[in-house]
Enzyme design. Structure first.
Site, PDB file in Angstrom:
ATOM      1  N   GLY A 115       1.309   6.275  -8.131  1.00  0.00           N
ATOM      2  CA  GLY A 115       0.158   5.702  -7.436  1.00  0.00           C
ATOM      3  C   GLY A 115      -0.727   6.791  -6.853  1.00  0.00           C
ATOM      4  O   GLY A 115      -0.231   7.752  -6.256  1.00  0.00           O
ATOM      5  N   LYS A 174      -2.517  17.312  -5.339  1.00  0.00           N
ATOM      6  CA  LYS A 174      -1.326  17.450  -6.179  1.00  0.00           C
ATOM      7  C   LYS A 174      -0.498  18.666  -5.750  1.00  0.00           C
ATOM      8  O   LYS A 174       0.737  18.641  -5.836  1.00  0.00           O
ATOM      9  CB  LYS A 174      -1.723  17.528  -7.649  1.00  0.00           C
ATOM     10  CG  LYS A 174      -2.392  16.245  -8.166  1.00  0.00           C
ATOM     11  CD  LYS A 174      -1.521  15.009  -7.963  1.00  0.00           C
ATOM     12  CE  LYS A 174      -2.103  13.757  -8.577  1.00  0.00           C
ATOM     13  NZ  LYS A 174      -1.278  12.558  -8.402  1.00  0.00           N
ATOM     14  N   SER A 176      -0.269  17.236 -11.330  1.00  0.00           N
ATOM     15  CA  SER A 176      -1.305  17.328 -12.363  1.00  0.00           C
ATOM     16  C   SER A 176      -1.567  18.783 -12.709  1.00  0.00           C
ATOM     17  O   SER A 176      -1.375  19.687 -11.871  1.00  0.00           O
ATOM     18  CB  SER A 176      -2.597  16.687 -11.843  1.00  0.00           C
ATOM     19  OG  SER A 176      -3.699  17.057 -12.656  1.00  0.00           O
ATOM     20  N   TYR A 190      -8.816  16.723  -5.636  1.00  0.00           N
ATOM     21  CA  TYR A 190      -7.721  16.043  -6.342  1.00  0.00           C
ATOM     22  C   TYR A 190      -6.585  17.028  -6.631  1.00  0.00           C
ATOM     23  O   TYR A 190      -5.404  16.730  -6.393  1.00  0.00           O
ATOM     24  CB  TYR A 190      -8.273  15.452  -7.643  1.00  0.00           C
ATOM     25  CG  TYR A 190      -7.247  14.907  -8.604  1.00  0.00           C
ATOM     26  CD1 TYR A 190      -6.571  13.715  -8.347  1.00  0.00           C
ATOM     27  CD2 TYR A 190      -6.952  15.585  -9.784  1.00  0.00           C
ATOM     28  CE1 TYR A 190      -5.630  13.224  -9.248  1.00  0.00           C
ATOM     29  CE2 TYR A 190      -6.019  15.095 -10.690  1.00  0.00           C
ATOM     30  CZ  TYR A 190      -5.363  13.917 -10.413  1.00  0.00           C
ATOM     31  OH  TYR A 190      -4.423  13.429 -11.301  1.00  0.00           O
ATOM     32  N   HIS A 216      -4.276  19.895 -12.636  1.00  0.00           N
ATOM     33  CA  HIS A 216      -5.333  20.320 -11.715  1.00  0.00           C
ATOM     34  C   HIS A 216      -4.791  20.948 -10.432  1.00  0.00           C
ATOM     35  O   HIS A 216      -5.559  21.523  -9.668  1.00  0.00           O
ATOM     36  CB  HIS A 216      -6.288  19.167 -11.447  1.00  0.00           C
ATOM     37  CG  HIS A 216      -6.984  18.740 -12.698  1.00  0.00           C
ATOM     38  ND1 HIS A 216      -7.898  19.528 -13.351  1.00  0.00           N
ATOM     39  CD2 HIS A 216      -6.831  17.630 -13.472  1.00  0.00           C
ATOM     40  CE1 HIS A 216      -8.310  18.929 -14.458  1.00  0.00           C
ATOM     41  NE2 HIS A 216      -7.668  17.770 -14.550  1.00  0.00           N
ATOM     42  N   ASP A 250       0.838  -1.193   0.000  1.00  0.00           N
ATOM     43  CA  ASP A 250       0.000   0.000   0.000  1.00  0.00           C
ATOM     44  C   ASP A 250       0.879   1.251   0.000  1.00  0.00           C
ATOM     45  O   ASP A 250       1.960   1.265   0.592  1.00  0.00           O
ATOM     46  CB  ASP A 250      -0.926   0.012   1.216  1.00  0.00           C
ATOM     47  CG  ASP A 250      -2.022   1.050   1.060  1.00  0.00           C
ATOM     48  OD1 ASP A 250      -3.104   0.701   0.534  1.00  0.00           O
ATOM     49  OD2 ASP A 250      -1.793   2.231   1.438  1.00  0.00           O
ATOM     50  N   LEU A 251       0.379   2.294  -0.643  1.00  0.00           N
ATOM     51  CA  LEU A 251       1.125   3.556  -0.700  1.00  0.00           C
ATOM     52  C   LEU A 251       1.422   4.115   0.683  1.00  0.00           C
ATOM     53  O   LEU A 251       2.379   4.865   0.851  1.00  0.00           O
ATOM     54  CB  LEU A 251       0.301   4.603  -1.464  1.00  0.00           C
ATOM     55  CG  LEU A 251       0.249   4.503  -2.982  1.00  0.00           C
ATOM     56  CD1 LEU A 251      -0.752   5.518  -3.521  1.00  0.00           C
ATOM     57  CD2 LEU A 251       1.623   4.753  -3.579  1.00  0.00           C
TER      58      LEU A 251
HETATM   59  N1  LIG Z   1      -3.386   9.931 -16.898  1.00  0.00           N
HETATM   60  C1  LIG Z   1      -3.318  11.269 -16.930  1.00  0.00           C
HETATM   61  O1  LIG Z   1      -3.666  11.931 -17.931  1.00  0.00           O
HETATM   62  C2  LIG Z   1      -2.786  12.036 -15.730  1.00  0.00           C
HETATM   63  C3  LIG Z   1      -2.781  13.430 -15.750  1.00  0.00           C
HETATM   64  C4  LIG Z   1      -2.292  14.124 -14.657  1.00  0.00           C
HETATM   65  C5  LIG Z   1      -1.775  13.449 -13.580  1.00  0.00           C
HETATM   66  N2  LIG Z   1      -1.794  12.089 -13.566  1.00  0.00           N
HETATM   67  C6  LIG Z   1      -1.260  11.381 -12.399  1.00  0.00           C
HETATM   68  O2  LIG Z   1      -0.331  10.413 -12.843  1.00  0.00           O
HETATM   69  C7  LIG Z   1      -0.398   9.271 -11.986  1.00  0.00           C
HETATM   70  C8  LIG Z   1      -0.629   8.012 -12.812  1.00  0.00           C
HETATM   71  O3  LIG Z   1      -1.795   8.194 -13.605  1.00  0.00           O
HETATM   72  P1  LIG Z   1      -2.520   6.931 -14.279  1.00  0.00           P
HETATM   73  O4  LIG Z   1      -3.367   7.493 -15.356  1.00  0.00           O
HETATM   74  O5  LIG Z   1      -1.541   5.870 -14.587  1.00  0.00           O
HETATM   75  O6  LIG Z   1      -3.462   6.490 -13.061  1.00  0.00           O
HETATM   76  P2  LIG Z   1      -4.200   5.072 -12.821  1.00  0.00           P
HETATM   77  O7  LIG Z   1      -5.455   5.397 -12.082  1.00  0.00           O
HETATM   78  O8  LIG Z   1      -4.307   4.300 -14.093  1.00  0.00           O
HETATM   79  O9  LIG Z   1      -3.197   4.298 -11.854  1.00  0.00           O
HETATM   80  C9  LIG Z   1      -3.042   4.629 -10.491  1.00  0.00           C
HETATM   81  C10 LIG Z   1      -2.504   3.404  -9.779  1.00  0.00           C
HETATM   82  O10 LIG Z   1      -2.367   3.725  -8.379  1.00  0.00           O
HETATM   83  C11 LIG Z   1      -2.700   2.559  -7.650  1.00  0.00           C
HETATM   84  N3  LIG Z   1      -3.133   2.875  -6.294  1.00  0.00           N
HETATM   85  C12 LIG Z   1      -4.251   3.550  -5.929  1.00  0.00           C
HETATM   86  N4  LIG Z   1      -4.377   3.544  -4.593  1.00  0.00           N
HETATM   87  C13 LIG Z   1      -3.315   2.849  -4.089  1.00  0.00           C
HETATM   88  C14 LIG Z   1      -2.902   2.495  -2.777  1.00  0.00           C
HETATM   89  N5  LIG Z   1      -3.612   2.859  -1.688  1.00  0.00           N
HETATM   90  N6  LIG Z   1      -1.762   1.780  -2.642  1.00  0.00           N
HETATM   91  C15 LIG Z   1      -1.037   1.389  -3.718  1.00  0.00           C
HETATM   92  N7  LIG Z   1      -1.378   1.697  -4.999  1.00  0.00           N
HETATM   93  C16 LIG Z   1      -2.516   2.411  -5.176  1.00  0.00           C
HETATM   94  C17 LIG Z   1      -3.847   1.923  -8.452  1.00  0.00           C
HETATM   95  O11 LIG Z   1      -4.004   0.536  -8.128  1.00  0.00           O
HETATM   96  C18 LIG Z   1      -3.413   2.178  -9.891  1.00  0.00           C
HETATM   97  O12 LIG Z   1      -2.704   1.072 -10.434  1.00  0.00           O
HETATM   98  C19 LIG Z   1      -1.480   9.564 -10.964  1.00  0.00           C
HETATM   99  O13 LIG Z   1      -0.879  10.078  -9.790  1.00  0.00           O
HETATM  100  C20 LIG Z   1      -2.318  10.632 -11.624  1.00  0.00           C
HETATM  101  O14 LIG Z   1      -2.976  11.453 -10.667  1.00  0.00           O
HETATM  102  C21 LIG Z   1      -2.295  11.359 -14.617  1.00  0.00           C
END
Ligand SMILES: NC(=O)c1ccc[n+]([C@@H]2O[C@H](COP(=O)([O-])OP(=O)(O)OC[C@H]3O[C@@H](n4cnc5c(N)ncnc54)[C@H](O)[C@@H]3O)[C@@H](O)[C@H]2O)c1
Length: 274
Positions: free
Chosen positions: A73, A143, A112, A139, A114, A52-53
């Site tokens: 994560g 960030k 992000s 959210y 955001h 877990d994170l």
């Molecule tokens: N995809 C985008 O366009 C985007 C844009 C801006 C920021 N982000 C950030 O980039 C990161 C990755 O994005 P993504 O699209 O791959 O997200 P995603 O939702 O596909 O993956 C997030 C991962 O975090 C894991 N996670 C969640 N809670 C957890 C916990 N308690 N313990 C351990 N693991 C946990 C999930 O199981 C998942 O595999 C995130 O932090 C997201 O906020 C993504």
């Protein structure tokens, strides 16, 4: 060859990064939550860890020997405050602490757009340098907190930390907004490699965005750490990006910053989280 630890390793961005980082010659530690399967692990170059994170000890053990922690994560969409606080804020503190205890010198933290979602798109604040946090959601607040934690661990412990305000990560632009905001998988990998090799110490906040012709943010903070994106969403402009328009607010946060968007509720699919 470096050892790179990723949190959120089963997620979208990590899944796209893995083959690219392996092709660059690196070994990977793939961390995701307990009971979350990371698929297609290449046992010669990758090791999966369920943790877990918020588990500092477990992550410190997983990060041992790593040159870089890439913290992905999170809940990657709007959620009730308690969820955001527990996973995105407490979780990020735990990841930073675990990296420090493991002696890791570098982190790339996934922030992000955001975090600065209420910055007007057509403003000098967006176009030049890096605006102060102006979160558009809980959210986004998480960030901004992630960036603050990055600054804390860089300042107090001398770590090199890059907080990347990722705009819209996808295989291809998905709608008109992302012609401005797209971050391609190859450019995301370039961002990781820049964080791995930069000689610019301390904490840096950069935009996670490709070299899009229509971009409205500044590449200079990224260039300062050696992040030189190469892809351009304009190649997809003829069809307006692949998807339909998302709610617009005139702000960097797009639909998240629109008045009809409800705080604390997942977006529900009318526009992709970004
Ligand atoms: N995809 C985008 O366009 C985007 C844009 C801006 C920021 N982000 C950030 O980039 C990161 C990755 O994005 P993504 O699209 O791959 O997200 P995603 O939702 O596909 O993956 C997030 C991962 O975090 C894991 N996670 C969640 N809670 C957890 C916990 N308690 N313990 C351990 N693991 C946990 C999930 O199981 C998942 O595999 C995130 O932090 C997201 O906020 C993504």
């Amino acid at each position: 060859m470096a050892l790179i630890a990723l949190t959120g390793a089963a997620g979208r961005i990590a899944t796209a990064l893995r083959p690219r980082l392996r092709a660059a010659g690196h070994r990977l530690v793939l961390c995701d939550g307990v009971g979350v399967a990371v698929t297609d692990v290449d046992v010669s170059t990758e090791r999966a860890v369920e943790c877990d994170l918020r588990d500092v000890d477990g992550q410190a053990e997983a990060f041992a020997g790593a040159d870089l922690v890439v913290h992905l994560g999170a809940f990657s969409d709007e959620r009730p405050w308690g969820d955001i606080l527990a996973v995105n804020i407490d979780g990020t503190r735990a990841v930073c602490e675990a990296a420090h205890r493991a002696g890791v010198g570098r982190m790339l933290l996934a922030s992000s757009v955001h975090a600065a979602g209420y910055v007007p798109v057509d403003s000098p604040l967006a176009r030049e340098g890096m605006p102060l946090p102006a979160p558009d959601t809980y959210y986004g607040v998480s960030k901004a907190a992630l960036e603050a934690l990055g600054g804390l661990y860089a300042g107090r412990f001398g770590m090199t930390v890059v907080s990347a305000r990722i705009m819209t990560f996808d295989d291809a632009p998905d709608g008109p907004r992302s012609l401005r905001t797209w971050l391609s998988p190859d450019d995301m990998a370039r961002l990781v490699l820049a964080a791995l090799t930069t000689g610019a110490g301390g904490h840096h906040v950069v935009w996670g965005v490709s070299r899009n012709t229509r971009r409205c943010v500044d590449l200079a903070p990224g260039l300062a750490i050696g992040f030189d994106p190469q892809d351009d969403a304009e190649a997809y402009a003829a069809d307006g990006g692949q998807g339909g328009p998302s709610p617009s607010s005139g702000m960097l946060g797009g639909g998240f910053a629109a008045p009809e968007y409800r705080l604390g509720e997942p977006h529900g699919g009318t526009a992709r989280p970004s």
